[in-house]
Design a protein around this motif. Structure first.
Motif, short mmCIF file in Angstrom:
data_model
loop_
_atom_site.label_atom_id
_atom_site.label_comp_id
_atom_site.label_asym_id
_atom_site.label_seq_id
_atom_site.Cartn_x
_atom_site.Cartn_y
_atom_site.Cartn_z
N LEU A 23 111.01 -25.68 -110.60
CA LEU A 23 110.02 -25.42 -109.56
C LEU A 23 110.70 -25.02 -108.25
N ILE A 24 111.81 -25.65 -107.92
CA ILE A 24 112.53 -25.32 -106.69
C ILE A 24 113.01 -23.88 -106.72
N GLY A 25 113.67 -23.50 -107.81
CA GLY A 25 114.21 -22.14 -107.91
C GLY A 25 113.13 -21.08 -107.92
N ALA A 26 112.06 -21.31 -108.69
CA ALA A 26 110.97 -20.34 -108.76
C ALA A 26 110.27 -20.21 -107.41
N SER A 27 110.11 -21.34 -106.70
CA SER A 27 109.45 -21.30 -105.41
C SER A 27 110.32 -20.60 -104.36
N LEU A 28 111.64 -20.80 -104.41
CA LEU A 28 112.54 -20.06 -103.52
C LEU A 28 112.38 -18.55 -103.71
N TYR A 29 112.35 -18.15 -104.97
CA TYR A 29 112.23 -16.72 -105.27
C TYR A 29 110.87 -16.18 -104.83
N ALA A 30 109.80 -16.88 -105.19
CA ALA A 30 108.46 -16.39 -104.89
C ALA A 30 108.21 -16.31 -103.39
N SER A 31 108.71 -17.30 -102.64
CA SER A 31 108.50 -17.30 -101.20
C SER A 31 109.24 -16.14 -100.55
N ASN A 32 110.39 -15.78 -101.08
CA ASN A 32 111.14 -14.66 -100.55
C ASN A 32 110.49 -13.32 -100.87
N MET A 33 109.95 -13.19 -102.08
CA MET A 33 109.42 -11.90 -102.51
C MET A 33 107.98 -11.72 -102.03
N SER A 34 107.84 -11.55 -100.73
CA SER A 34 106.53 -11.38 -100.12
C SER A 34 106.01 -9.97 -100.40
N GLY A 35 104.78 -9.73 -100.00
CA GLY A 35 104.23 -8.39 -100.12
C GLY A 35 105.07 -7.38 -99.36
N ALA A 36 105.60 -7.81 -98.20
CA ALA A 36 106.47 -6.92 -97.44
C ALA A 36 107.74 -6.61 -98.22
N SER A 37 108.24 -7.58 -98.99
CA SER A 37 109.44 -7.34 -99.79
C SER A 37 109.14 -6.37 -100.93
N PHE A 38 108.00 -6.57 -101.59
CA PHE A 38 107.63 -5.64 -102.66
C PHE A 38 107.60 -4.21 -102.12
N VAL A 39 106.88 -4.03 -101.05
CA VAL A 39 106.72 -2.70 -100.48
C VAL A 39 108.02 -2.23 -99.84
N GLY A 40 108.65 -3.13 -99.06
CA GLY A 40 109.83 -2.74 -98.30
C GLY A 40 111.05 -2.46 -99.14
N LEU A 41 111.33 -3.31 -100.14
CA LEU A 41 112.52 -3.11 -100.96
C LEU A 41 112.41 -1.85 -101.82
N ILE A 42 111.25 -1.66 -102.43
CA ILE A 42 111.07 -0.45 -103.24
C ILE A 42 111.10 0.79 -102.35
N GLY A 43 110.49 0.69 -101.16
CA GLY A 43 110.54 1.81 -100.22
C GLY A 43 111.95 2.09 -99.73
N ALA A 44 112.73 1.03 -99.47
CA ALA A 44 114.10 1.22 -99.00
C ALA A 44 114.98 1.83 -100.09
N SER A 45 114.80 1.39 -101.33
CA SER A 45 115.59 1.98 -102.41
C SER A 45 115.17 3.43 -102.66
N TYR A 46 113.89 3.76 -102.42
CA TYR A 46 113.41 5.14 -102.49
C TYR A 46 114.17 6.00 -101.47
N GLU A 47 114.37 5.44 -100.28
CA GLU A 47 114.99 6.21 -99.20
C GLU A 47 116.51 6.21 -99.26
N TYR A 48 117.12 5.06 -99.61
CA TYR A 48 118.57 4.91 -99.48
C TYR A 48 119.31 4.72 -100.80
N SER A 52 131.39 4.76 -92.59
CA SER A 52 130.61 5.68 -91.75
C SER A 52 129.14 5.72 -92.12
N ASP A 53 128.72 4.98 -93.14
CA ASP A 53 127.33 5.05 -93.61
C ASP A 53 126.38 4.51 -92.54
N ASP A 54 125.27 5.20 -92.35
CA ASP A 54 124.31 4.80 -91.32
C ASP A 54 123.47 3.60 -91.72
N PHE A 55 123.19 3.46 -93.03
CA PHE A 55 122.30 2.38 -93.46
C PHE A 55 123.04 1.05 -93.59
#
Length: 529
Positions: A48-73, A227-230
């Motif tokens: 429960l501790i491990g699953a809750s750590l993961y779920a709390s981190n993977m917010s809606g912003a993470s779903f959208v933001g991480l996939i969007g960031a990998s799309y861009e970079y 020299s990478d910008d990201f």
């Protein structure tokens, strides 16, 4: 862009909401005191501790933001994921025994145990600020933005308010026990949803080999030149510093570990949470690359995730993915609500009124959760108006958290660091970092004054070194007594926390488990370097 949901999709979402609320009220029947409400009676098992750590981190912003960031970079974004595994290994080895031994309710409370009351309150106020204006407001804004795209009848504010209300109600009703059990379910939903997207995406591009054949080398490299910008490789230490604050010093996450039934569960839960971060290479990074191959001309990268859902999934599966997204958002919110209530109640109310009983503290915590829910709803229109602030999320933390990491590390590992030095290091370096952030990343005054162009991850490392120097210098200037033995790390803390009769079974030794996680992380880095 809007997407119509089928009746079955809507039914899936409604059933999920109903189940979450029912579980929250059922869990609430067992809450009798502050220990129950804030730390689930200190009874959590490691899964429960491990699953809750993961779920709390993977917010809606993470779903959208991480996939969007990998799309861009490209795959370089995965550096923000594997560093979490490295940090949680460190936490399991060196920090968990100290925190569990102190029987903390909150992370700021450690500073009271190790240093003094005013240092604790200073950091508690800092944590509340980041919870309210970054974690809660950011999750509601990102969640409202995406959900309003799938349910056109809801405005951005309406969608955000609905999510805040639902997350707030079951957190108020059930406390941390409701949060972590729900998070475990939400983690499973997120993983299933991500696998569905990955499966459909790979089918659309023609498979793994066809995907990588369409991508140039710059998008499949994880380690970038200086020299990478990201993210230059010279900034990886700064990313680790961000991870140290985010995963080991933030009440938002550490509360789950503090609620462990024992040190063994705490350590295994932290390692399990780190292990769950590694498959994000496939769950988050690869879908971003797939979206780049299939839809290379999106108006903005954050549209990658919703575009994959709309274009690739049939009716029915869309409801599953939207439910997973809602689950991710609610996981972030319930964690932030419970963490904020813990800090207000245990770091401010109880010290000011030590005679307050457990039953009263429980209801104060619930009232604070409700207030945070209302505040979160109210701040969303401001975020919508001044949304550019959230594009600086990572860089904001890079400027203001190095001093926090330096102070905690000094307290944990150097017995002669004094309370006065810790307080003034935080009081000086946090505002200094914030001023640098505004000058360099927001207003441009840094560049106008001829300041060098330093990447924010490198700046994090420089600020950390400055904070360490200040902490050491002030500790020499204002000498204090040596720390009590139980308040900092000791070599015996690395002993094997075995069960009776399992001493010879290496698979039960958390140290071997930590080594296995470290080797797996290194293998992934070298494969995609």
């Amino acid at each position: 862009m809007h997407a119509d949901l089928a009746t079955f999709d809507i039914a899936v979402i409604i059933v999920y909401f109903a189940a979450v609320l029912a579980h929250g009220f059922w869990s609430g029947r067992r809450e009798r005191n502050a220990d129950d409400y804030f730390l689930a009676g200190r009874s959590l098992a490691w899964p429960l501790i491990g699953a809750s750590l993961y779920a709390s981190n993977m917010s809606g912003a993470s779903f959208v933001g991480l996939i969007g960031a990998s799309y861009e970079y490209g795959l370089v974004v995965f550096n923000y994921e594997w560093t979490a595994a490295a940090v949680l290994i460190f936490f399991a080895l060196f920090m968990a025994p100290v925190f569990l031994r102190a029987k903390l309710f909150t992370v700021p409370e450690y500073l009271k145990t190790r240093f003094d009351e005013r240092t604790c309150r200073l950091y508690a106020a800092f944590t509340l600020f980041t919870l309210m204006f970054i974690d809660i407001a950011g999750a509601l804004f990102a969640g409202g933005l995406v959900i309003s795209m799938f349910i056109p009848a809801l405005s951005l504010w309406g969608a955000a308010a609905l999510i805040a209300l639902l997350a707030g109600v079951y957190t108020v009703a059930g406390g941390l026990r409701a949060v972590v059990v729900t998070d475990a379910v939400q983690a499973a939903l997120m993983i299933v949803g991500s696998l569905v997207i990955l499966w459909a995406g790979l089918g659309a591009v023609g498979g793994w080999d066809a995907l990588f054949a369409e991508l140039d080398a710059s998008r499949t490299q994880m380690i970038k030149p200086a020299s990478d910008d990201f993210l230059p490789w010279t900034g990886l230490f700064g990313v680790l510093l961000l991870g140290f604050y985010y995963w080991t010093l933030n009440q938002y996450f550490v509360q789950r570990v503090l609620a462990a039934r024992d040190l063994k569960a705490a350590r295994r839960g932290a390692l399990f949470g780190g292990f769950l971060k590694l498959p994000n290479l496939f769950f988050m990074m690869l879908p971003g690359l797939i979206a780049f191959v299939l839809f290379p001309a999106l108006d903005r990268p954050d549209l990658a995730f919703p575009t994959l859902i709309v274009e690739l999934l049939p009716a029915g599966l869309k409801g599953l993915i939207v439910t997973a997204l809602i689950a991710a958002i609610m996981s972030s919110l319930d964690s932030a609500f419970n963490a904020g209530a813990s800090i207000v109640t245990m770091d401010f109310v109880k010290p000011a009124r030590p005679e307050t009983g457990d039953h009263t503290l429980l209801w104060i915590g619930r009232a604070v959760t409700g207030a945070m829910m209302i505040f979160g709803m109210g701040v969303v229109p401001l975020v919508e108006r001044f949304g550019s602030l959230f594009s600086y999320f990572q860089s904001t933390l890079a400027y203001i958290t190095p001093a926090v990491v330096a102070t905690f590390m000094g307290g944990l590992f150097v017995s002669r660091v004094s309370a006065r030095a810790a307080f003034w290091t935080l009081l000086i370096m946090i505002p200094t970092g914030l001023a640098l952030f505004v000058a360099k990343e927001v207003t441009g005054l840094w560049a106008a004054a001829g300041g060098p162009d330093i990447h924010f991850t490198i700046m994090a490392g420089l600020l950390f070194l400055a904070a360490c120097a200040l902490l050491a210098g002030l500790s020499v200037r204002w000498r204090g007594p040596a720390a009590k033995a139980h308040t900092h790390f000791r070599l015996p803390d690395l002993a094997h926390d075995h069960d009776e009769g399992s001493m010879r079974k290496w698979r039960h030794d958390y140290r071997w488990q930590a080594l296995g996680l470290a080797l797996l992380t290194i293998a992934l880095i070298f494969y995609f370097r």
